[in-house]
Design a protein around this motif. Structure first.
Motif, PDB file in Angstrom:
ATOM      1  N   THR A   1      42.277  55.193  38.791  1.00  0.00           N
ATOM      2  CA  THR A   1      42.699  53.680  38.936  1.00  0.00           C
ATOM      3  C   THR A   1      43.823  53.771  38.199  1.00  0.00           C
ATOM      4  N   MET A   2      44.925  54.319  38.416  1.00  0.00           N
ATOM      5  CA  MET A   2      46.282  54.104  37.795  1.00  0.00           C
ATOM      6  C   MET A   2      46.604  52.899  37.768  1.00  0.00           C
ATOM      7  N   LEU A   3      46.643  51.976  38.702  1.00  0.00           N
ATOM      8  CA  LEU A   3      47.091  50.721  38.890  1.00  0.00           C
ATOM      9  C   LEU A   3      45.719  49.924  39.198  1.00  0.00           C
ATOM     10  N   TYR A   4      45.250  48.817  38.574  1.00  0.00           N
ATOM     11  CA  TYR A   4      44.243  48.082  39.232  1.00  0.00           C
ATOM     12  C   TYR A   4      44.237  46.464  38.737  1.00  0.00           C
ATOM     13  N   LEU A   5      44.292  45.898  39.778  1.00  0.00           N
ATOM     14  CA  LEU A   5      44.198  44.569  39.796  1.00  0.00           C
ATOM     15  C   LEU A   5      42.932  43.842  40.122  1.00  0.00           C
TER      16      LEU A   5
ATOM     17  N   SER B   1      46.686  57.898  41.111  1.00  0.00           N
ATOM     18  CA  SER B   1      47.620  59.051  41.018  1.00  0.00           C
ATOM     19  C   SER B   1      46.842  60.374  40.974  1.00  0.00           C
ATOM     20  N   ASP B   2      47.793  61.449  40.694  1.00  0.00           N
ATOM     21  CA  ASP B   2      46.943  62.700  40.961  1.00  0.00           C
ATOM     22  C   ASP B   2      45.734  62.823  40.234  1.00  0.00           C
ATOM     23  N   ASN B   3      45.575  62.425  39.033  1.00  0.00           N
ATOM     24  CA  ASN B   3      44.669  62.500  38.200  1.00  0.00           C
ATOM     25  C   ASN B   3      43.754  61.346  37.535  1.00  0.00           C
TER      26      ASN B   3
ATOM     27  N   SER C   1      38.936  38.645  40.356  1.00  0.00           N
ATOM     28  CA  SER C   1      37.985  37.549  39.871  1.00  0.00           C
ATOM     29  C   SER C   1      38.548  37.541  38.413  1.00  0.00           C
ATOM     30  N   ALA C   2      39.208  38.525  37.654  1.00  0.00           N
ATOM     31  CA  ALA C   2      39.424  38.720  36.174  1.00  0.00           C
ATOM     32  C   ALA C   2      40.741  38.033  36.051  1.00  0.00           C
ATOM     33  N   ASP C   3      41.472  37.903  37.041  1.00  0.00           N
ATOM     34  CA  ASP C   3      43.192  37.592  37.038  1.00  0.00           C
ATOM     35  C   ASP C   3      43.475  38.608  36.093  1.00  0.00           C
ATOM     36  N   LEU C   4      43.354  39.890  36.230  1.00  0.00           N
ATOM     37  CA  LEU C   4      43.842  40.987  35.197  1.00  0.00           C
ATOM     38  C   LEU C   4      44.487  42.019  36.038  1.00  0.00           C
ATOM     39  N   VAL C   5      45.837  42.330  35.379  1.00  0.00           N
ATOM     40  CA  VAL C   5      46.345  43.646  35.914  1.00  0.00           C
ATOM     41  C   VAL C   5      46.316  44.718  34.898  1.00  0.00           C
ATOM     42  N   ASN C   6      45.839  45.918  35.212  1.00  0.00           N
ATOM     43  CA  ASN C   6      45.454  46.909  34.236  1.00  0.00           C
ATOM     44  C   ASN C   6      45.949  48.199  34.915  1.00  0.00           C
ATOM     45  N   ILE C   7      46.389  49.080  33.602  1.00  0.00           N
ATOM     46  CA  ILE C   7      47.083  50.335  34.116  1.00  0.00           C
ATOM     47  C   ILE C   7      45.899  51.424  33.509  1.00  0.00           C
TER      48      ILE C   7
END
Length: 211
Positions: A43-47, A38-40, A50-56
């Motif tokens: 890693t605004m959205l990160y998949l 995003s602008d700032n 290897s960890a099967d993880l979705v992160n915001i």
């Protein structure tokens, strides 16, 4: 071909492809992360593959110390999540948002909801002037197939607590032999079950602890 676009990192590895019916990232299921900026926030959205993880808001290593987590929110001050109903005509008893918990039998493929938390408007709703709401808690009873949810507990707009008839309130939070609990036997009839059969009693004390 005319209906397929592929971006490959090797002759056999599809990093990204677009088909007539879907778009797929990491089609080969390799350890290849996906990141949106995003602008700032880089890693605004990160998949994390290897960890099967979705992160915001952060990378997979920042999300939690719980290794079983599959979704996380990271922020430098207060991580938060918002559920907003975009509706100009919310009325009494309209659901404003809900969280559902379910189970899936990987052998039979049977699935269903086993618990739910719902926020509901409590009257004619005007977000600018009058927006009362209450929270309902639903569970699936024992010896019952999934999706047979019934309301067991409610927190009202004024902070009042309510339980359905027959639901028990345990003072130590755990249902086991010898526990003290209260429940409504029938309309306007309250039952207090105090301890086990040999030490059962109810006492009323003043602020000094005197019975």
């Amino acid at each position: 071909n005319a209906q397929t676009f592929r971006w490959r990192t090797s002759a056999t590895t599809n990093a990204f492809k677009i088909l007539a019916t879907e778009a797929v990232f990491n089609d080969n299921g390799i350890d290849q992360d996906f990141r949106v900026e995003s602008d700032n926030n880089g890693t605004m959205l990160y998949l994390d593959a290897s960890a099967d993880l979705v992160n915001i808001g952060g990378t997979g290593t920042q999300v939690t110390t719980d290794a079983s987590a599959q979704f996380g929110i990271v922020h430098t001050t207060v991580p938060s999540m918002a559920f907003t109903r975009n509706d100009s005509a919310v009325v009494d008893q309209d659901a404003l948002g809900e969280i559902n918990f379910g189970s899936l039998d990987s052998t039979t493929g049977n699935s269903g909801r086993v618990a739910r938390i719902v926020v509901v408007s409590s009257s004619a709703y005007d977000a600018a002037n009058d927006a009362p709401a209450h929270i309902r808690f639903y569970t699936n009873p024992a010896n019952s197939a999934a999706n047979n949810l019934t309301e067991k507990f409610r927190i009202g707009a004024e902070g009042e607590l309510g339980m359905v008839s027959g639901a028990k309130f345990y003072f130590d939070g755990v249902a086991s032999s010898g526990d003290t609990y209260i429940y409504e036997v029938a309309a306007n009839i309250l039952n207090i079950h105090a301890g086990d059969s040999t030490n059962s009693h109810v006492s009323f004390r003043n602020t000094s602890g005197t019975i």
